[in-house]
Design an enzyme around this catalytic site. Structure first.
Site, PDB file in Angstrom:
ATOM      1  N   CYS A 130      60.680 -74.583  51.649  1.00  0.00           N
ATOM      2  CA  CYS A 130      59.536 -74.728  50.748  1.00  0.00           C
ATOM      3  C   CYS A 130      58.254 -74.555  51.536  1.00  0.00           C
ATOM      4  O   CYS A 130      58.122 -75.091  52.640  1.00  0.00           O
ATOM      5  CB  CYS A 130      59.574 -76.108  50.093  1.00  0.00           C
ATOM      6  SG  CYS A 130      58.245 -76.397  48.911  1.00  0.00           S
ATOM      7  N   LEU A 131      57.328 -73.818  50.959  1.00  0.00           N
ATOM      8  CA  LEU A 131      56.034 -73.624  51.602  1.00  0.00           C
ATOM      9  C   LEU A 131      55.286 -74.946  51.782  1.00  0.00           C
ATOM     10  O   LEU A 131      54.452 -75.066  52.668  1.00  0.00           O
ATOM     11  CB  LEU A 131      55.188 -72.640  50.790  1.00  0.00           C
ATOM     12  CG  LEU A 131      55.775 -71.232  50.639  1.00  0.00           C
ATOM     13  CD1 LEU A 131      54.937 -70.409  49.672  1.00  0.00           C
ATOM     14  CD2 LEU A 131      55.908 -70.543  51.980  1.00  0.00           C
TER      15      LEU A 131
ATOM     16  N   HIS B 180      58.573 -78.410  41.124  1.00  0.00           N
ATOM     17  CA  HIS B 180      57.175 -78.671  41.501  1.00  0.00           C
ATOM     18  C   HIS B 180      56.344 -79.086  40.288  1.00  0.00           C
ATOM     19  O   HIS B 180      55.425 -79.899  40.413  1.00  0.00           O
ATOM     20  CB  HIS B 180      56.539 -77.438  42.148  1.00  0.00           C
ATOM     21  CG  HIS B 180      56.917 -77.232  43.579  1.00  0.00           C
ATOM     22  ND1 HIS B 180      56.579 -78.114  44.576  1.00  0.00           N
ATOM     23  CD2 HIS B 180      57.607 -76.237  44.177  1.00  0.00           C
ATOM     24  CE1 HIS B 180      57.040 -77.678  45.731  1.00  0.00           C
ATOM     25  NE2 HIS B 180      57.669 -76.531  45.519  1.00  0.00           N
TER      26      HIS B 180
ATOM     27  N   GLN C 124      51.202 -76.455  44.090  1.00  0.00           N
ATOM     28  CA  GLN C 124      51.241 -76.247  45.532  1.00  0.00           C
ATOM     29  C   GLN C 124      49.908 -75.775  46.104  1.00  0.00           C
ATOM     30  O   GLN C 124      49.687 -75.880  47.306  1.00  0.00           O
ATOM     31  CB  GLN C 124      52.326 -75.241  45.902  1.00  0.00           C
ATOM     32  CG  GLN C 124      53.725 -75.782  45.722  1.00  0.00           C
ATOM     33  CD  GLN C 124      54.753 -74.755  46.126  1.00  0.00           C
ATOM     34  OE1 GLN C 124      55.166 -73.935  45.323  1.00  0.00           O
ATOM     35  NE2 GLN C 124      55.142 -74.792  47.389  1.00  0.00           N
TER      36      GLN C 124
ATOM     37  N   HIS D 192      63.765 -74.462  41.649  1.00  0.00           N
ATOM     38  CA  HIS D 192      62.975 -75.021  42.745  1.00  0.00           C
ATOM     39  C   HIS D 192      61.500 -75.138  42.340  1.00  0.00           C
ATOM     40  O   HIS D 192      60.885 -76.191  42.502  1.00  0.00           O
ATOM     41  CB  HIS D 192      63.126 -74.127  43.983  1.00  0.00           C
ATOM     42  CG  HIS D 192      62.301 -74.534  45.148  1.00  0.00           C
ATOM     43  ND1 HIS D 192      62.831 -75.110  46.271  1.00  0.00           N
ATOM     44  CD2 HIS D 192      60.963 -74.440  45.379  1.00  0.00           C
ATOM     45  CE1 HIS D 192      61.856 -75.365  47.144  1.00  0.00           C
ATOM     46  NE2 HIS D 192      60.716 -74.960  46.615  1.00  0.00           N
ATOM     47  N   GLU D 193      60.958 -74.053  41.799  1.00  0.00           N
ATOM     48  CA  GLU D 193      59.541 -74.054  41.404  1.00  0.00           C
ATOM     49  C   GLU D 193      59.303 -74.957  40.200  1.00  0.00           C
ATOM     50  O   GLU D 193      58.267 -75.629  40.111  1.00  0.00           O
ATOM     51  CB  GLU D 193      59.048 -72.631  41.136  1.00  0.00           C
ATOM     52  CG  GLU D 193      59.172 -71.674  42.301  1.00  0.00           C
ATOM     53  CD  GLU D 193      58.569 -72.166  43.606  1.00  0.00           C
ATOM     54  OE1 GLU D 193      57.652 -73.024  43.584  1.00  0.00           O
ATOM     55  OE2 GLU D 193      59.026 -71.698  44.669  1.00  0.00           O
TER      56      GLU D 193
ATOM     57  N   GLY E  30      58.646 -67.649  45.754  1.00  0.00           N
ATOM     58  CA  GLY E  30      58.161 -68.308  44.554  1.00  0.00           C
ATOM     59  C   GLY E  30      57.098 -69.308  44.951  1.00  0.00           C
ATOM     60  O   GLY E  30      56.987 -69.684  46.125  1.00  0.00           O
TER      61      GLY E  30
END
Length: 182
Positions: free
Chosen positions: A101-102, A147, A53, A143-144, A48
């Site tokens: 997480c990226l 953000h 991001q 999670h997303e 995701g």
């Protein structure tokens, strides 16, 4: 195919700001952004990604669950854009699960998330949708969604004892050393 975008890292101020709603989901720039997010998530082995991001302060996230180097047991689904998502209800039950997480490379954390969520959103074609998501996919969306609210998974970890390096996560939890990224 375009080059994947740079992923903003922990400490970048945009990751701590609340994203703006998208006025016209069918705008060419938004459609291009969707493709960019899908390609960036895929090339980064993410399941995701959210627009902030990659430096775009909009309420847009992609759920792209599939088995990969970072999440070998992830279920497979087509990448799904959620524009202006709202979590309208959730289960009473929360389960802790390991997340990475990226934007926070090299770290995993044990994060409590609801096991089921109901989400209203606009799809890529501009149609309003309402859908229930469960388990790992519900975790990805939560999670997303964080953000979009200027939050990171490390904000939700209940104790620093529930953080570990990516390599230790693979060794202890997955049961084998982390594969090398080629």
């Amino acid at each position: 195919m375009t080059e994947p975008s740079e992923i903003y890292q922990l400490g970048h101020p945009l990751l701590r700001t609340i994203a703006r709603p998208i006025a016209n989901p069918e705008d060419t720039r938004i459609q291009t952004l969707i493709q960019d997010l899908i390609e960036t998530a895929k090339s980064s082995h993410g399941v995701g990604i959210a627009a902030p991001q990659i430096g775009q302060p909009y309420r847009l996230l992609i759920v792209a669950s599939r088995p990969n180097l970072r999440y070998p047991n992830a279920p497979k689904m087509e990448p799904t854009p959620l524009i202006n998502p709202q979590i309208i209800s959730h289960s009473d039950t929360q389960i802790k699960g390991w997340e990475g997480c990226l934007s926070v490379p090299g770290i995993r954390g044990l994060v409590p998330r609801f096991t089921e969520i109901e989400v209203e959103y606009i799809d890529q074609k501009g149609k309003h949708q309402r859908q229930i998501f469960t388990d790992f996919v519900a975790r990805i969306i939560q999670h997303e969604f964080d953000h979009l609210e200027g939050k990171l998974f490390i904000d939700r970890v209940e104790s620093t004892q529930e953080l570990m390096s990516e390599s230790e996560y693979h060794r202890q939890i997955v049961g084998h050393p982390m594969p090398s990224h080629t």
